[in-house]
Every structure is written in structure tokens, then in C-alpha cells.
Design an enzyme around this catalytic site. Structure first.
Site, mmCIF file in Angstrom:
data_model
loop_
_atom_site.group_PDB
_atom_site.id
_atom_site.type_symbol
_atom_site.label_atom_id
_atom_site.label_comp_id
_atom_site.label_asym_id
_atom_site.label_seq_id
_atom_site.Cartn_x
_atom_site.Cartn_y
_atom_site.Cartn_z
ATOM 1 N N HIS A 81 2.784 9.393 3.756
ATOM 2 C CA HIS A 81 3.692 9.043 3.012
ATOM 3 C C HIS A 81 3.126 8.418 1.813
ATOM 4 O O HIS A 81 2.159 7.851 1.553
ATOM 5 C CB HIS A 81 4.496 7.921 3.526
ATOM 6 N N GLY A 162 4.575 -7.614 -15.788
ATOM 7 C CA GLY A 162 2.999 -7.685 -15.007
ATOM 8 C C GLY A 162 2.175 -7.319 -15.823
ATOM 9 O O GLY A 162 2.086 -6.457 -16.922
ATOM 10 N N HIS A 167 -2.889 -3.958 -9.254
ATOM 11 C CA HIS A 167 -3.764 -5.020 -8.368
ATOM 12 C C HIS A 167 -4.791 -4.580 -7.651
ATOM 13 O O HIS A 167 -4.565 -3.463 -7.004
ATOM 14 C CB HIS A 167 -2.508 -5.545 -7.618
ATOM 15 N N PRO A 168 -5.887 -5.219 -7.514
ATOM 16 C CA PRO A 168 -6.934 -4.387 -7.029
ATOM 17 C C PRO A 168 -6.696 -3.946 -5.457
ATOM 18 O O PRO A 168 -7.285 -2.916 -5.220
ATOM 19 C CB PRO A 168 -8.125 -5.544 -6.869
ATOM 20 N N THR A 169 -5.984 -4.768 -4.773
ATOM 21 C CA THR A 169 -5.606 -4.276 -3.388
ATOM 22 C C THR A 169 -4.316 -3.987 -3.097
ATOM 23 O O THR A 169 -3.921 -3.082 -2.020
ATOM 24 C CB THR A 169 -6.052 -5.557 -2.274
ATOM 25 N N ALA A 170 -3.404 -4.590 -3.898
ATOM 26 C CA ALA A 170 -2.043 -4.295 -3.772
ATOM 27 C C ALA A 170 -1.045 -3.145 -4.545
ATOM 28 O O ALA A 170 -0.091 -2.965 -4.584
ATOM 29 C CB ALA A 170 -1.328 -5.556 -3.733
ATOM 30 N N GLY A 171 -1.895 -2.897 -5.370
ATOM 31 C CA GLY A 171 -1.496 -1.638 -6.441
ATOM 32 C C GLY A 171 -0.303 -1.963 -7.519
ATOM 33 O O GLY A 171 -0.233 -2.966 -7.999
#
Length: 311
Positions: A81, A162, A167-171
Site C-alpha cells: 500500500h 511542521g 521525520h527520520p522514521t515517521a515520515g
């Protein structure tokens, strides 16, 4: 009280413990109910439907997003997805007499708090969009997480709230307000994903198919079958039976049968009534023909007890 639903899509569909923890963060807030939860390992995605008044729902969604950011790392996430975020999509949906404007205001409030509290860039979509070019979710999500940094570097794709980089891991997270939609998938009796993709092009509105239909073709690796994955954005104008029949006819062109269909999350009862009317060809059918529906519409009068009778 303003009853609002929030249909949160998170990028985790395989680790039940992670989804349990994320769901628990939301349901720990008094006054919020988890109405439905669905996970798919091939999509690598879960959908959680929350409902409540705006104040507790706001707290629950923020708790859920915080837990999602802490637990999901998109750098190692691979699924069928499309996604750009750990907490990928956060739409608010009006229930009953709640006005859409209340959902728009709540989406803006929550989105800005997500950006400020968790350092996750936020885009607003659908009724909450701040510009016409960002109304459509698929437009915002084009290129996926892997292409997000390059896209966000373009001036026209600065987030609505923002930081200017993922965000490095959360996009990034897409927050919005919309009318109820039906997440409707049709599974094919084949593993030919090219057939599913051709059918998706034939049925979706953007390529000349049925209006109010968004569709992609993908492979469900855990089952070894292809799927036409759809969102039906207005079931009254484009009912489920019309979509099902077109997919079935298109599949037949390639010598493929429909295996089954599935609904992800919740569905308005009117959509199922329409399907029953279509396939059973019931003359004069209305929801009042359904026993339980008729009973719910009647006033509940307690029976008279002997002691209640007039003297």
C-alpha cells in the site's frame, strides 16, 4: 455533543503487539470508543476507527500518533500500500448532525499539534486542505516515503505544518476532514498483478472509469492473489454493486474470476441496503422493510404493570 469519527491508517499490519499498543494508547482516553480495527500483512497497514466527542477524540488521536511515531520505523517498512508516514492518514468524519466545519477545525488543530509535539510534517487534505492542489490524498502521497525528502525540498511541497524535511522514521502525516467513504477491495482468483492494475485503471475515476472510485492493483503476497483495492467516496452516486459488476466484467476479459470482496473498516448501512435491493431485485424495497431497522425507528414504550394502572 458533537460526535466525530477518526479513521486512522497506520503503516503496520504484521506485528500485532505493535498495533495493540497503538490502539491501547487511544482507548485509554475516557469517552473514546474503538469501533473497528483491521490489519493486512501484505498492505502492511492497519485501520483503526475511533469515535467520540471532539475533546476526548483529540486527546486519543494525539496519543495514538505519539505511540505510532515511537514504534514504527518506515526505513525498514515494505508493503503493497502507498504511504508517506507511520501515522499515514488521519481523517476526521462527521457523524449524525455534526457539521463538516467542526471536523475541519479539529483536523487543523490536531495536525498542528502533531507537528509541534512530535516533529512530524503535516499536510492537510480533502475538506481541510489549505490549497486546491492538496485536496486529493493520492496527490500528496505520490512518490511514497522513499521520495518524500526530495519532494519536500520543492517550494510547492512545503508542509502545511511542521519541519521542512521528513521525520527520520515517521515520515509525514496527512490530516484531513471528509465524508464517510467505503474501503472496498476485490480479490481475484489469480496472482497476476498486471491484471489487477489494468482493472484498476478501467474502474477508477481519474482514468475515465466510475466517478467516486479510487483504485489501485496490487499483490497480496501472504495469500498469493492479486487485489483491486478501492476507496468509494460517494456510495449513493456510485453504489457497491455497480463497482463489483464492472470489476467482474473487466476481470472476465482476461479470463480471471473474482474470488471475493471485502470491506475494510465500517460501512454505512444504506450501502448494504442498496446492494440487497440490486441483487435481490426487491420491488419497493426501503430500509423499513428490515425488521431491526423498523424497530429502531419506533418509540420504546414500557409495558404497563398492574401497579401502574389508574385506580
Amino acid at each position: 455533543m458533537s460526535l466525530i469519527a477518526c479513521v486512522v491508517n497506520i503503516s503496520e499490519g504484521r506485528d500485532r503487539a505493535v498495533v495493540d499498543a497503538i490502539a491501547a494508547a487511544a482507548t485509554a482516553v475516557p469517552g473514546v470508543q474503538l469501533l473497528d480495527r483491521s490489519s493486512d500483512p501484505s498492505h502492511h497497514r492497519s485501520v483503526l476507527t475511533l469515535a467520540g466527542d471532539r475533546t476526548p477524540l483529540r486527546a486519543a488521536v494525539l496519543a495514538l500518533v505519539g505511540e505510532t511515531v515511537a514504534r514504527i520505523d518506515l526505513r525498514v517498512h515494505r508493503g503493497a500500500h502507498p504511504r508517506i508516514g507511520a501515522a499515514d492518514v488521519v481523517p476526521f468524519v462527521p457523524i449524525g448532525e455534526t457539521a463538516m466545519s467542526e471536523c475541519v477545525a479539529l483536523a487543523h488543530e490536531v495536525g498542528r499539534e502533531v507537528a509541534a509535539r512530535f516533529g512530524v510534517p503535516v499536510y492537510f487534505y480533502e475538506e481541510a486542505a489549505l490549497s486546491p492542489g492538496r485536496r486529493r490524498l493520492e496527490t500528496i502521497r505520490r512518490g511514497g516515503f522513499e521520495g518524500l525528502a526530495a519532494r519536500m525540498a520543492l517550494p510547492e511541497w512545503a508542509p502545511d505544518a511542521g519541519p521542512r524535511e521528513p521525520h527520520p522514521t515517521a515520515g509525514a502525516t496527512v490530516v484531513g476532514a471528509r465524508q464517510p467513504l467505503i474501503a472496498y477491495n476485490i480479490n481475484l482468483a489469480t496472482d497476476r498483478v498486471d491484471v489487477a492494475q489494468k482493472i484498476a485503471r478501467a474502474v477508477r475515476a481519474s482514468s475515465g472509469g466510475l466517478r467516486d472510485v479510487k483504485a489501485i492493483g496490487l499483490l497480496l503476497e501472504h495469500r498469493g492473489i492479486a487485489q483491486v483495492s478501492m476507496n468509494l467516496t460517494n456510495h449513493t452516486r456510485t453504489p457497491i454493486p455497480r463497482v463489483f459488476e464492472l470489476v467482474k466484467r473487466e476481470a472476465a476479459r482476461y479470463g480471471v474470476a473474482v474470488l471475493e470482496s471485502e470491506i475494510i473498516g465500517l460501512v454505512p448501512q444504506a450501502a448494504l441496503f442498496a446492494a440487497a435491493e440490486y441483487y435481490l431485485q426487491i420491488a419497493g424495497f426501503t430500509p423499513d422493510c428490515v425488521l431491526e431497522h423498523r424497530l429502531r425507528s419506533l418509540p420504546l414504550t414500557p409495558p404497563t404493570r398492574p401497579s401502574d394502572a389508574p385506580a
